[in-house]
Design a protein around this motif. Structure first.
Motif, PDB file in Angstrom:
ATOM      1  N   ARG A  16       0.734   9.166   5.432  1.00  0.00           N
ATOM      2  CA  ARG A  16      -1.442   9.119   5.310  1.00  0.00           C
ATOM      3  C   ARG A  16      -1.491   8.107   4.975  1.00  0.00           C
ATOM      4  O   ARG A  16      -3.174   7.844   4.729  1.00  0.00           O
ATOM      5  CB  ARG A  16      -1.699  10.204   5.460  1.00  0.00           C
ATOM      6  N   GLY A  17      -0.923   7.069   4.745  1.00  0.00           N
ATOM      7  CA  GLY A  17      -1.785   5.975   3.898  1.00  0.00           C
ATOM      8  C   GLY A  17      -1.461   5.430   2.651  1.00  0.00           C
ATOM      9  O   GLY A  17      -1.587   4.505   2.232  1.00  0.00           O
ATOM     10  N   LEU A  18      -0.886   5.884   1.729  1.00  0.00           N
ATOM     11  CA  LEU A  18      -0.879   6.435   0.496  1.00  0.00           C
ATOM     12  C   LEU A  18       0.427   5.349   0.282  1.00  0.00           C
ATOM     13  O   LEU A  18       0.704   4.738  -0.613  1.00  0.00           O
ATOM     14  CB  LEU A  18       0.108   7.811   0.247  1.00  0.00           C
ATOM     15  N   LEU A  19       1.191   5.052   1.231  1.00  0.00           N
ATOM     16  CA  LEU A  19       3.019   3.897   1.318  1.00  0.00           C
ATOM     17  C   LEU A  19       2.276   3.004   1.528  1.00  0.00           C
ATOM     18  O   LEU A  19       3.462   2.152   2.333  1.00  0.00           O
ATOM     19  CB  LEU A  19       4.205   4.913   1.342  1.00  0.00           C
ATOM     20  N   ALA A  20       1.583   3.101   2.350  1.00  0.00           N
ATOM     21  CA  ALA A  20       1.397   1.635   3.338  1.00  0.00           C
ATOM     22  C   ALA A  20       1.693   0.399   2.487  1.00  0.00           C
ATOM     23  O   ALA A  20       0.189   0.659   1.567  1.00  0.00           O
ATOM     24  CB  ALA A  20      -0.113   1.826   4.222  1.00  0.00           C
ATOM     25  N   SER A  21       2.014  -1.140   2.899  1.00  0.00           N
ATOM     26  CA  SER A  21       1.667  -2.028   2.459  1.00  0.00           C
ATOM     27  C   SER A  21       0.666  -2.500   2.754  1.00  0.00           C
ATOM     28  O   SER A  21       0.552  -2.345   3.771  1.00  0.00           O
ATOM     29  CB  SER A  21       3.126  -2.675   2.472  1.00  0.00           C
ATOM     30  N   GLU A  22      -0.038  -3.594   2.478  1.00  0.00           N
ATOM     31  CA  GLU A  22      -0.754  -4.664   2.887  1.00  0.00           C
ATOM     32  C   GLU A  22      -0.595  -4.932   4.255  1.00  0.00           C
ATOM     33  O   GLU A  22      -1.726  -4.849   5.323  1.00  0.00           O
ATOM     34  CB  GLU A  22      -1.609  -5.932   1.732  1.00  0.00           C
ATOM     35  N   GLN A  23       0.763  -5.639   4.082  1.00  0.00           N
ATOM     36  CA  GLN A  23       1.152  -5.641   5.386  1.00  0.00           C
ATOM     37  C   GLN A  23       1.732  -4.333   7.062  1.00  0.00           C
ATOM     38  O   GLN A  23      -0.081  -4.499   7.869  1.00  0.00           O
ATOM     39  CB  GLN A  23       2.606  -6.847   6.186  1.00  0.00           C
ATOM     40  N   GLN A  24       2.171  -3.417   6.175  1.00  0.00           N
ATOM     41  CA  GLN A  24       1.236  -2.284   7.365  1.00  0.00           C
ATOM     42  C   GLN A  24       0.349  -2.091   7.479  1.00  0.00           C
ATOM     43  O   GLN A  24      -0.274  -1.429   8.740  1.00  0.00           O
ATOM     44  CB  GLN A  24       2.553  -1.007   6.681  1.00  0.00           C
ATOM     45  N   GLN A  26      -2.274  -3.927   7.652  1.00  0.00           N
ATOM     46  CA  GLN A  26      -3.367  -4.151   8.684  1.00  0.00           C
ATOM     47  C   GLN A  26      -2.760  -4.222  10.108  1.00  0.00           C
ATOM     48  O   GLN A  26      -3.644  -4.286  11.341  1.00  0.00           O
ATOM     49  CB  GLN A  26      -3.455  -5.993   8.267  1.00  0.00           C
ATOM     50  N   SER A  27      -1.578  -4.176  10.053  1.00  0.00           N
ATOM     51  CA  SER A  27      -0.761  -3.369  11.325  1.00  0.00           C
ATOM     52  C   SER A  27      -1.197  -2.553  12.076  1.00  0.00           C
ATOM     53  O   SER A  27      -1.872  -2.675  13.092  1.00  0.00           O
ATOM     54  CB  SER A  27       0.590  -3.654  11.750  1.00  0.00           C
ATOM     55  N   ILE A  28      -1.644  -1.347  11.076  1.00  0.00           N
ATOM     56  CA  ILE A  28      -2.622  -0.291  11.692  1.00  0.00           C
ATOM     57  C   ILE A  28      -3.967  -0.479  11.930  1.00  0.00           C
ATOM     58  O   ILE A  28      -3.938  -0.085  13.117  1.00  0.00           O
ATOM     59  CB  ILE A  28      -2.029   0.677  10.399  1.00  0.00           C
ATOM     60  N   LEU A  29      -3.977  -1.139  11.276  1.00  0.00           N
ATOM     61  CA  LEU A  29      -5.267  -1.130  11.733  1.00  0.00           C
ATOM     62  C   LEU A  29      -5.759  -2.337  13.098  1.00  0.00           C
ATOM     63  O   LEU A  29      -6.671  -1.840  13.985  1.00  0.00           O
ATOM     64  CB  LEU A  29      -6.521  -1.776  10.828  1.00  0.00           C
TER      65      LEU A  29
END
Length: 194
Positions: A16-24, A26-29
């Motif tokens: 749910r976003g807890l483990l998302a890196s900064e790069q991830q 940005q890709s998700i947004l």
């Protein structure tokens, strides 16, 4: 739809976003923005048949929600947003897991009022925080029925002053099983219908 599966693939594995890196993130947004441009429902607030139901959170940038996972000895379980169009009610429910028999629940009940075809004003009314066993929590559906009957729970169950506790949400994408929203604090929410 290819763009939708690209977003779901980007979200997968981020808890749910807890483990998302900064790069991830940005890709998700970027994937969210692409899908929002393809919204098949130009006036989502008026699509009652699509809005109605129980939605499970897949991804968010909301620090308030993600911080629920930072409680010692506890782990964030499923998060639901349940919308009842007929009563203009929203129920946010976060399940918390940790030590056996001490599973928790954090819930906010609110009312919503359409502002235009995309935006709803949300006025928070009631907060319920407690142990699932004491509350008698089995499922979001059962819990909501108990709230709607006016049940007072064995928990921290307090009214919220809706004059001071309110916000808005833009529904930027909705179809039969996916909804994207952007809140007044800049948070993004991606949910799937259960």
């Amino acid at each position: 739809m290819l763009k939708k599966s690209a977003l779901l693939d980007a979200i997968a594995g981020t808890n749910r976003g807890l483990l998302a890196s900064e790069q991830q993130k940005q890709s998700i947004l970027a994937a969210i923005a692409t899908l929002e441009d393809l919204n098949p429902t130009p006036r989502p607030v008026e699509a009652a048949n699509l809005l109605q139901g129980n939605w499970r959170l897949l991804y968010t940038t909301s620090k308030a929600l993600l911080n629920l996972d930072r409680v010692p000895l506890a782990q964030l379980g499923q998060i639901y947003q349940c919308i009842r169009v007929e009563t203009t009610s929203i129920y946010n429910i976060a399940e918390i897991y940790g030590l056996p028999y001490l599973e928790g629940l954090v819930s906010i009940a609110a009312k919503f009022e359409p502002v235009d075809g995309r935006r709803v004003q949300v006025k928070f009314q009631r907060s319920i925080v407690g142990f699932q066993r004491l509350i008698g929590y089995n499922s979001p559906e059962d819990f909501i029925q108990q709230i709607e009957t006016g049940k007072k729970f064995t928990a921290i169950d307090v009214p919220i002053n809706s004059d001071t506790q309110q916000g808005w949400l833009d529904i930027t994408y909705i179809d039969n099983d996916l909804r994207i929203g952007r809140g007044n604090e800049g948070s993004v929410f991606v949910l799937s219908k259960t």
